[in-house]
Design a protein around this motif. Sequence first.
Motif, PDB file in Angstrom:
ATOM      1  N   PHE A 173      17.439  -0.956  47.130  1.00 23.78           N
ATOM      2  CA  PHE A 173      18.552  -0.516  46.315  1.00 23.78           C
ATOM      3  C   PHE A 173      19.504  -1.672  46.057  1.00 23.78           C
ATOM      4  N   VAL A 174      20.073  -1.695  44.859  1.00 20.94           N
ATOM      5  CA  VAL A 174      21.038  -2.708  44.476  1.00 20.94           C
ATOM      6  C   VAL A 174      22.284  -2.018  43.948  1.00 20.94           C
ATOM      7  N   GLU A 175      23.413  -2.285  44.595  1.00 18.54           N
ATOM      8  CA  GLU A 175      24.686  -1.704  44.207  1.00 18.54           C
ATOM      9  C   GLU A 175      25.509  -2.717  43.415  1.00 18.54           C
ATOM     10  N   SER A 176      26.302  -2.218  42.485  1.00 19.24           N
ATOM     11  CA  SER A 176      27.164  -3.086  41.692  1.00 19.24           C
ATOM     12  C   SER A 176      28.371  -2.300  41.211  1.00 19.24           C
ATOM     13  N   GLY A 177      29.362  -3.010  40.707  1.00 15.41           N
ATOM     14  CA  GLY A 177      30.527  -2.385  40.109  1.00 15.41           C
ATOM     15  C   GLY A 177      31.790  -2.425  40.941  1.00 15.41           C
ATOM     16  N   GLY A 178      31.691  -2.937  42.159  1.00 19.62           N
ATOM     17  CA  GLY A 178      32.866  -3.012  43.000  1.00 19.62           C
ATOM     18  C   GLY A 178      33.834  -4.072  42.531  1.00 19.62           C
ATOM     19  N   GLY A 179      34.985  -4.104  43.176  1.00 11.53           N
ATOM     20  CA  GLY A 179      35.995  -5.078  42.831  1.00 11.53           C
ATOM     21  C   GLY A 179      37.329  -4.734  43.440  1.00 11.53           C
ATOM     22  N   LEU A 180      38.345  -5.451  43.006  1.00 14.39           N
ATOM     23  CA  LEU A 180      39.711  -5.236  43.457  1.00 14.39           C
ATOM     24  C   LEU A 180      40.438  -4.354  42.456  1.00 14.39           C
ATOM     25  N   VAL A 181      41.058  -3.301  42.954  1.00 13.71           N
ATOM     26  CA  VAL A 181      41.768  -2.367  42.092  1.00 13.71           C
ATOM     27  C   VAL A 181      43.049  -1.915  42.784  1.00 13.71           C
ATOM     28  N   GLN A 182      44.063  -1.621  41.994  1.00 11.61           N
ATOM     29  CA  GLN A 182      45.326  -1.133  42.545  1.00 11.61           C
ATOM     30  C   GLN A 182      45.226   0.335  42.918  1.00 11.61           C
ATOM     31  N   PRO A 183      46.038   0.790  43.877  1.00 13.51           N
ATOM     32  CA  PRO A 183      46.062   2.220  44.183  1.00 13.51           C
ATOM     33  C   PRO A 183      46.290   3.050  42.931  1.00 13.51           C
TER      34      PRO A 183
ATOM     35  N   THR B  25      39.029   1.498  50.714  1.00  8.76           N
ATOM     36  CA  THR B  25      38.525   0.135  50.846  1.00  8.76           C
ATOM     37  C   THR B  25      37.349   0.100  51.811  1.00  8.76           C
ATOM     38  N   ALA B  26      36.217  -0.395  51.347  1.00  6.57           N
ATOM     39  CA  ALA B  26      34.995  -0.425  52.146  1.00  6.57           C
ATOM     40  C   ALA B  26      33.897  -1.096  51.341  1.00  6.57           C
ATOM     41  N   VAL B  27      32.788  -1.362  52.012  1.00  6.29           N
ATOM     42  CA  VAL B  27      31.571  -1.739  51.321  1.00  6.29           C
ATOM     43  C   VAL B  27      30.805  -0.457  51.028  1.00  6.29           C
ATOM     44  N   TYR B  28      30.437  -0.267  49.783  1.00  8.53           N
ATOM     45  CA  TYR B  28      29.758   0.942  49.353  1.00  8.53           C
ATOM     46  C   TYR B  28      28.276   0.683  49.170  1.00  8.53           C
ATOM     47  N   TYR B  29      27.465   1.594  49.689  1.00  5.92           N
ATOM     48  CA  TYR B  29      26.020   1.493  49.646  1.00  5.92           C
ATOM     49  C   TYR B  29      25.417   2.760  49.041  1.00  5.92           C
ATOM     50  N   CYS B  30      24.263   2.605  48.426  1.00  8.88           N
ATOM     51  CA  CYS B  30      23.487   3.772  48.040  1.00  8.88           C
ATOM     52  C   CYS B  30      22.196   3.784  48.843  1.00  8.88           C
ATOM     53  N   ASN B  31      21.672   4.965  49.069  1.00  5.85           N
ATOM     54  CA  ASN B  31      20.453   5.120  49.837  1.00  5.85           C
ATOM     55  C   ASN B  31      19.979   6.557  49.687  1.00  5.85           C
ATOM     56  N   LYS B  32      18.774   6.805  50.145  1.00  9.06           N
ATOM     57  CA  LYS B  32      18.321   8.171  50.206  1.00  9.06           C
ATOM     58  C   LYS B  32      19.124   8.900  51.272  1.00  9.06           C
ATOM     59  N   ALA B  33      19.080  10.219  51.238  1.00  6.37           N
ATOM     60  CA  ALA B  33      19.768  11.023  52.231  1.00  6.37           C
ATOM     61  C   ALA B  33      18.816  12.061  52.799  1.00  6.37           C
ATOM     62  N   PRO B  34      18.689  12.114  54.107  1.00 10.71           N
ATOM     63  CA  PRO B  34      19.337  11.257  55.098  1.00 10.71           C
ATOM     64  C   PRO B  34      18.840   9.815  55.024  1.00 10.71           C
ATOM     65  N   SER B  35      19.630   8.897  55.526  1.00  8.99           N
ATOM     66  CA  SER B  35      19.349   7.481  55.375  1.00  8.99           C
ATOM     67  C   SER B  35      18.346   6.949  56.386  1.00  8.99           C
TER      68      SER B  35
ATOM     69  N   SER C 226      16.088   1.645  53.825  1.00  7.87           N
ATOM     70  CA  SER C 226      16.599   0.288  53.971  1.00  7.87           C
ATOM     71  C   SER C 226      17.900   0.139  53.197  1.00  7.87           C
ATOM     72  N   TRP C 227      18.835  -0.567  53.816  1.00  6.13           N
ATOM     73  CA  TRP C 227      20.143  -0.766  53.212  1.00  6.13           C
ATOM     74  C   TRP C 227      20.169  -2.031  52.371  1.00  6.13           C
ATOM     75  N   GLY C 228      20.823  -1.941  51.217  1.00  9.04           N
ATOM     76  CA  GLY C 228      21.040  -3.109  50.391  1.00  9.04           C
ATOM     77  C   GLY C 228      22.258  -3.875  50.858  1.00  9.04           C
ATOM     78  N   GLN C 229      22.734  -4.778  50.010  1.00 12.27           N
ATOM     79  CA  GLN C 229      23.898  -5.583  50.367  1.00 12.27           C
ATOM     80  C   GLN C 229      25.208  -4.836  50.164  1.00 12.27           C
ATOM     81  N   GLY C 230      25.181  -3.780  49.369  1.00 13.60           N
ATOM     82  CA  GLY C 230      26.382  -3.026  49.097  1.00 13.60           C
ATOM     83  C   GLY C 230      27.277  -3.733  48.095  1.00 13.60           C
ATOM     84  N   THR C 231      28.337  -3.054  47.696  1.00 14.64           N
ATOM     85  CA  THR C 231      29.316  -3.647  46.796  1.00 14.64           C
ATOM     86  C   THR C 231      30.710  -3.380  47.351  1.00 14.64           C
ATOM     87  N   GLN C 232      31.523  -4.416  47.397  1.00 16.04           N
ATOM     88  CA  GLN C 232      32.838  -4.339  48.018  1.00 16.04           C
ATOM     89  C   GLN C 232      33.842  -3.688  47.081  1.00 16.04           C
TER      90      GLN C 232
END
Length: 115
Positions: A4-14, A90-100, A104-110
């Motif tokens: 799995f490959v995650e994308s789209g994360g970044g810095l955002v204001q509340p 605020t966290a690293v977000y991952y996608c995966n099957k459920a249950p996990s 295998s975990w990808g790198q996630g997106t911050q």
Amino acid sequence: QVQFVESGGGLVQPGGSLRLSCSASGSMFSINVMGWYRQAPGKQRQLVALITSSGNTNYADAVKGRFTISRDNAKNTMYLQMNSLKPEDTAVYYCNKAPSSGGSWGQGTQVTVSS
């Protein structure tokens, strides 16, 4: 096996919004239940939202009403629309099957929510 490959994360204001995307090496819809997970520093990874092949969804209480999970068969992509973001998101977000387990975990997106 499936990567799995995650994308789209970044810095955002509340109060801001982000849309995360997840792609898989194989057909995502061959996996009955998919989920978004997140892990904050010093905390265990936790399930944020899940979606079944039939479209049923579930959300953690902390994100219910603010996040929306979806997936697009034609694009073989899963999304997490995040609105009204809070610093505690605020966290690293991952996608995966459920249950996990067994997956295998990808790198996630911050995702960082901060002023």
